[in-house]
Design a protein around this motif. Structure first.
Motif, PDB file in Angstrom:
ATOM      1  N   GLU A 194       0.854  -1.189   0.000  1.00  0.00           N
ATOM      2  CA  GLU A 194       0.000   0.000   0.000  1.00  0.00           C
ATOM      3  C   GLU A 194       0.894   1.245   0.000  1.00  0.00           C
ATOM      4  O   GLU A 194       2.099   1.153   0.227  1.00  0.00           O
ATOM      5  CB  GLU A 194      -0.912   0.020   1.237  1.00  0.00           C
ATOM      6  CG  GLU A 194      -1.975  -1.071   1.291  1.00  0.00           C
ATOM      7  CD  GLU A 194      -3.150  -0.825   0.345  1.00  0.00           C
ATOM      8  OE1 GLU A 194      -3.202   0.273  -0.263  1.00  0.00           O
ATOM      9  OE2 GLU A 194      -3.993  -1.735   0.220  1.00  0.00           O
ATOM     10  N   PRO A 195       0.323   2.434  -0.212  1.00  0.00           N
ATOM     11  CA  PRO A 195       1.117   3.669  -0.138  1.00  0.00           C
ATOM     12  C   PRO A 195       1.680   3.909   1.258  1.00  0.00           C
ATOM     13  O   PRO A 195       1.181   3.381   2.259  1.00  0.00           O
ATOM     14  CB  PRO A 195       0.107   4.761  -0.527  1.00  0.00           C
ATOM     15  CG  PRO A 195      -0.936   4.056  -1.328  1.00  0.00           C
ATOM     16  CD  PRO A 195      -1.055   2.687  -0.713  1.00  0.00           C
ATOM     17  N   ASP A 196       2.698   4.761   1.331  1.00  0.00           N
ATOM     18  CA  ASP A 196       3.378   5.037   2.602  1.00  0.00           C
ATOM     19  C   ASP A 196       2.711   6.203   3.335  1.00  0.00           C
ATOM     20  O   ASP A 196       3.322   7.243   3.593  1.00  0.00           O
ATOM     21  CB  ASP A 196       4.860   5.338   2.364  1.00  0.00           C
ATOM     22  CG  ASP A 196       5.086   6.537   1.452  1.00  0.00           C
ATOM     23  OD1 ASP A 196       4.257   6.771   0.539  1.00  0.00           O
ATOM     24  OD2 ASP A 196       6.088   7.248   1.642  1.00  0.00           O
ATOM     25  N   ASP A 197       1.450   6.013   3.683  1.00  0.00           N
ATOM     26  CA  ASP A 197       0.726   7.007   4.478  1.00  0.00           C
ATOM     27  C   ASP A 197      -0.116   6.263   5.511  1.00  0.00           C
ATOM     28  O   ASP A 197      -0.139   5.019   5.533  1.00  0.00           O
ATOM     29  CB  ASP A 197      -0.128   7.924   3.588  1.00  0.00           C
ATOM     30  CG  ASP A 197      -1.089   7.162   2.679  1.00  0.00           C
ATOM     31  OD1 ASP A 197      -1.426   5.988   2.993  1.00  0.00           O
ATOM     32  OD2 ASP A 197      -1.518   7.714   1.655  1.00  0.00           O
ATOM     33  N   LEU A 198      -0.802   7.007   6.368  1.00  0.00           N
ATOM     34  CA  LEU A 198      -1.551   6.359   7.438  1.00  0.00           C
ATOM     35  C   LEU A 198      -2.700   5.508   6.919  1.00  0.00           C
ATOM     36  O   LEU A 198      -2.864   4.359   7.353  1.00  0.00           O
ATOM     37  CB  LEU A 198      -2.043   7.402   8.441  1.00  0.00           C
ATOM     38  CG  LEU A 198      -2.807   6.845   9.650  1.00  0.00           C
ATOM     39  CD1 LEU A 198      -1.983   5.801  10.405  1.00  0.00           C
ATOM     40  CD2 LEU A 198      -3.204   7.991  10.589  1.00  0.00           C
ATOM     41  N   PRO A 199      -3.526   6.007   5.971  1.00  0.00           N
ATOM     42  CA  PRO A 199      -4.580   5.125   5.446  1.00  0.00           C
ATOM     43  C   PRO A 199      -4.015   3.849   4.828  1.00  0.00           C
ATOM     44  O   PRO A 199      -4.574   2.760   5.006  1.00  0.00           O
ATOM     45  CB  PRO A 199      -5.285   6.001   4.404  1.00  0.00           C
ATOM     46  CG  PRO A 199      -5.030   7.404   4.847  1.00  0.00           C
ATOM     47  CD  PRO A 199      -3.646   7.378   5.429  1.00  0.00           C
ATOM     48  N   GLY A 200      -2.889   3.979   4.101  1.00  0.00           N
ATOM     49  CA  GLY A 200      -2.291   2.792   3.488  1.00  0.00           C
ATOM     50  C   GLY A 200      -1.780   1.807   4.513  1.00  0.00           C
ATOM     51  O   GLY A 200      -1.963   0.586   4.380  1.00  0.00           O
ATOM     52  N   THR A 201      -1.132   2.308   5.555  1.00  0.00           N
ATOM     53  CA  THR A 201      -0.600   1.430   6.591  1.00  0.00           C
ATOM     54  C   THR A 201      -1.722   0.726   7.347  1.00  0.00           C
ATOM     55  O   THR A 201      -1.618  -0.470   7.666  1.00  0.00           O
ATOM     56  CB  THR A 201       0.280   2.234   7.563  1.00  0.00           C
ATOM     57  OG1 THR A 201       1.269   2.960   6.817  1.00  0.00           O
ATOM     58  CG2 THR A 201       0.977   1.315   8.551  1.00  0.00           C
ATOM     59  N   LEU A 202      -2.807   1.451   7.604  1.00  0.00           N
ATOM     60  CA  LEU A 202      -3.949   0.831   8.277  1.00  0.00           C
ATOM     61  C   LEU A 202      -4.582  -0.238   7.391  1.00  0.00           C
ATOM     62  O   LEU A 202      -4.990  -1.312   7.881  1.00  0.00           O
ATOM     63  CB  LEU A 202      -4.975   1.900   8.651  1.00  0.00           C
ATOM     64  CG  LEU A 202      -6.165   1.436   9.492  1.00  0.00           C
ATOM     65  CD1 LEU A 202      -5.709   0.776  10.789  1.00  0.00           C
ATOM     66  CD2 LEU A 202      -7.104   2.609   9.769  1.00  0.00           C
ATOM     67  N   ARG A 203      -4.651   0.025   6.085  1.00  0.00           N
ATOM     68  CA  ARG A 203      -5.197  -0.989   5.165  1.00  0.00           C
ATOM     69  C   ARG A 203      -4.336  -2.248   5.178  1.00  0.00           C
ATOM     70  O   ARG A 203      -4.859  -3.373   5.086  1.00  0.00           O
ATOM     71  CB  ARG A 203      -5.296  -0.433   3.742  1.00  0.00           C
ATOM     72  CG  ARG A 203      -6.509   0.425   3.503  1.00  0.00           C
ATOM     73  CD  ARG A 203      -6.775   0.617   2.020  1.00  0.00           C
ATOM     74  NE  ARG A 203      -5.665   1.282   1.346  1.00  0.00           N
ATOM     75  CZ  ARG A 203      -5.531   2.601   1.258  1.00  0.00           C
ATOM     76  NH1 ARG A 203      -6.424   3.405   1.827  1.00  0.00           N
ATOM     77  NH2 ARG A 203      -4.507   3.127   0.616  1.00  0.00           N
ATOM     78  N   LEU A 204      -3.009  -2.091   5.273  1.00  0.00           N
ATOM     79  CA  LEU A 204      -2.132  -3.267   5.356  1.00  0.00           C
ATOM     80  C   LEU A 204      -2.529  -4.156   6.526  1.00  0.00           C
ATOM     81  O   LEU A 204      -2.663  -5.379   6.380  1.00  0.00           O
ATOM     82  CB  LEU A 204      -0.679  -2.826   5.515  1.00  0.00           C
ATOM     83  CG  LEU A 204       0.006  -2.198   4.311  1.00  0.00           C
ATOM     84  CD1 LEU A 204       1.381  -1.671   4.696  1.00  0.00           C
ATOM     85  CD2 LEU A 204       0.122  -3.185   3.153  1.00  0.00           C
TER      86      LEU A 204
END
Length: 400
Positions: A337-347
Motif C-alpha cells: 500500500e502507499p506510505d501514508d496512514l490510510p495505506g498502513t492501516l489498510r495493510l
C-alpha cells in the motif's frame, strides 16, 4: 577463476543496517566459493565492531565525524591497489567513495559502486537543504565517482530507475544485480522463538506484528504506531488485547524517544515492546515470534529485513516505496500500500481479514518468494558475474 576483491565502506558498524549486513553475507558466500574478499573502512581500529569483524579488515580511520576523512586512506589504496582485481565502493556521499576514485585513477584496477539507495529522490524531497548542499559537492565529487566507475550496481530495477531522478547531471554505466540475504542460520526455529519469548514474556501467546530496523523517520515508525493504535480501537477489548507490536531496533536517540512518547500518548503501553537493537538468535527469534512483518518505509532501496522476514515464512506488509514491492506483490508474499496512514492501516486490516487457511498459504508463498528471488546464493553469483562483465579479471599483482 577466483577474484581478489576489496570492499570500501564508511563503517562496518552493524548499526548501519542493510549495506554492511549485505556486504558480510555476500562476501562470506563468495569466500566459500574460492574468491578472496577484504574490506577497507574509515572506522577507528579501536572500534569494537572493527575488532570483531568476520572478514579481513583494514580500518584506516579516526573519530573524524560523519564524512570520515582519513589522511591514511588514499595512500594505502595507492600502495595496495594492484593487489586487487576489483574494488567495490559501498555507499556514496562520504570520503571513502571520493578516495577510491582518486586513488585508482591511472591504475589498472577497476572500481564499482553500490549506491545503496542513496540517490533515491525521496531524500531530495524530504531534505531540500541537504540536497542543495550535495549539489555543491556532486559535480566535482560523486558525479565523477559514478561516471568513472566500471559499473554502478543497483540492487533492483526500481532503484536504478529512481537514481536518475535526483540530479540532472548524471552519467554512469548501470548494472542491476540480484541482491538478497542468507536467511536464518541452521538451527531450531522454535528454540529461537522461545529464546525471544523468554526475554520479552509479554509477547507470549499474542498475535505479534514485527517492525524491525532503526527507529528512523525514513522507516515510518510513526505510521506503524498510529495505524496499530487505530486497528486496536476498532476491535473489541478482548480481541485488541490479543495483538502486540514488537518495535525492534535502536531507539535511544531523540527521534526514538519521540516515538516512545507517541506510543504512550496513543495508549499502547501494554501493547508494544521496544527491544532496542537485537542480533543473532534474538533477532531471528523476533521473526518467529511474530505472525507478520510491517515496514511502511518512505524509502528503501532493497530492504534486507523484508527478505529476512520472507525467509522465516512471515508475510510482509510494506509500502510501495520499498523497491522490491513489485516482486512481493507479484508473488503474493504480502500486501503493498502507499506510505501514508490510510495505506498502513489498510495493510493491517487486509492481513487481519485473512482466514487461517489464507494466512498459511501466504506464509508458504513468502518462503517461495525468498528462495526464488532473494537467496544470498543468487545474489553472490550475480555480483561476481557483474564484476566480470565489466572488466574484473584475475591478473598478476604487484608487491604490497
Amino acid at each position: 577463476m577466483p577474484l581478489n576483491i576489496l570492499h570500501a565502506i564508511r563503517s562496518v558498524d552493524p548499526a548501519g543496517g542493510g549495506p554492511i549486513e549485505g556486504l558480510k553475507q555476500m562476501a562470506l558466500v563468495n569466500c566459500a566459493r574460492g574468491h578472496q574478499v577484504e574490506v577497507v573502512s574509515l572506522d577507528s581500529p579501536a572500534a569494537k565492531w572493527a575488532k570483531s569483524f568476520p572478514l579481513p579488515l583494514h580500518a584506516l580511520g579516526t573519530h573524524a565525524g560523519g564524512y570520515g576523512y582519513s589522511a591514511a586512506f588514499m595512500p594505502w589504496l595507492r600502495s595496495n591497489r594492484d593487489r586487487y582485481d576489483a574494488v567495490v565502493v559501498d555507499g556514496i556521499w562520504q570520503y571513502h567513495s571520493f578516495g577510491v576514485r582518486q586513488a585508482l585513477l591511472g591504475g589498472e584496477t577497476p572500481y564499482f559502486v553500490y549506491t545503496h539507495g542513496m540517490l533515491d529522490p525521496w531524500f531530495k524531497r524530504t531534505y531540500p537543504l541537504k540536497h542543495l548542499k550535495k549539489w555543491f559537492y556532486w559535480p566535482w565529487a560523486d558525479y565523477r565517482v559514478l561516471r568513472d566507475a566500471a559499473a554502478v550496481l543497483f540492487t533492483c530495477e526500481e532503484e536504478r530507475r529512481l537514481a536518475r531522478q535526483s540530479f540532472w547531471l548524471y552519467r554512469c554505466t548501470e548494472q542491476v544485480v540480484n541482491f538478497g540475504t542468507g536467511g536464518p542460520p541452521a538451527g531450531d526455529a522454535e528454540e529461537r522463538r522461545r529464546l525471544f519469548e523468554k526475554r520479552w514474556p509479554e509477547t507470549s501467546g499474542k498475535r505479534c506484528v514485527l517492525h524491525l530496523g532503526r527507529v528512523h523517520v525514513k522507516k515510518a515508525p510513526d505510521l506503524v504506531l498510529n495505524a496499530f493504535a487505530q486497528l486496536l480501537r476498532g476491535l473489541a477489548p478482548a480481541e485488541a488485547s490479543s495483538f502486540h507490536l514488537i518495535m525492534a531496533g535502536p531507539a535511544d536517540d531523540d527521534y526514538g524517544r519521540e516515538m516512545k512518547a507517541l506510543a504512550a500518548s496513543l495508549g499502547l503501553a501494554g501493547n508494544v515492546t521496544w527491544t532496542g537493537m537485537i542480533t543473532g538468535d534474538l533477532k531471528w527469534g523476533a521473526y518467529y515470534q511474530a505472525q507478520v512483518f510491517l515496514l511502511p518505509s518512505h524509502q528503501e532501496n532493497f530492504g534486507i529485513v523484508v527478505a529476512e522476514a520472507l525467509a522465516c515464512g512471515r508475510p510482509v506488509l510494506i509500502s510501495d516505496k520499498i523497491n522490491i514491492w513489485r516482486e512481493i506483490d507479484a508473488d503474493g508474499a504480502g500486501f503493498v500500500e502507499p506510505d501514508d496512514l490510510p495505506g498502513t492501516l489498510r495493510l493491517l486490516h487486509r492481513w487481519q481479514g485473512l482466514s487461517p487457511g489464507e494466512r498459511t498459504a501466504m506464509e508458504e508463498r513468502a518462503i517461495s518468494c525468498f528462495r526464488q528471488r532473494f537467496h544470498i546464493d543468487r545474489s553472490a553469483q550475480s555480483f561476481i558475474e557483474a564484476l566480470e562483465r565489466h572488466g574484473a579479471k584475475p591478473r598478476t599483482r604487484g608487491a604490497t
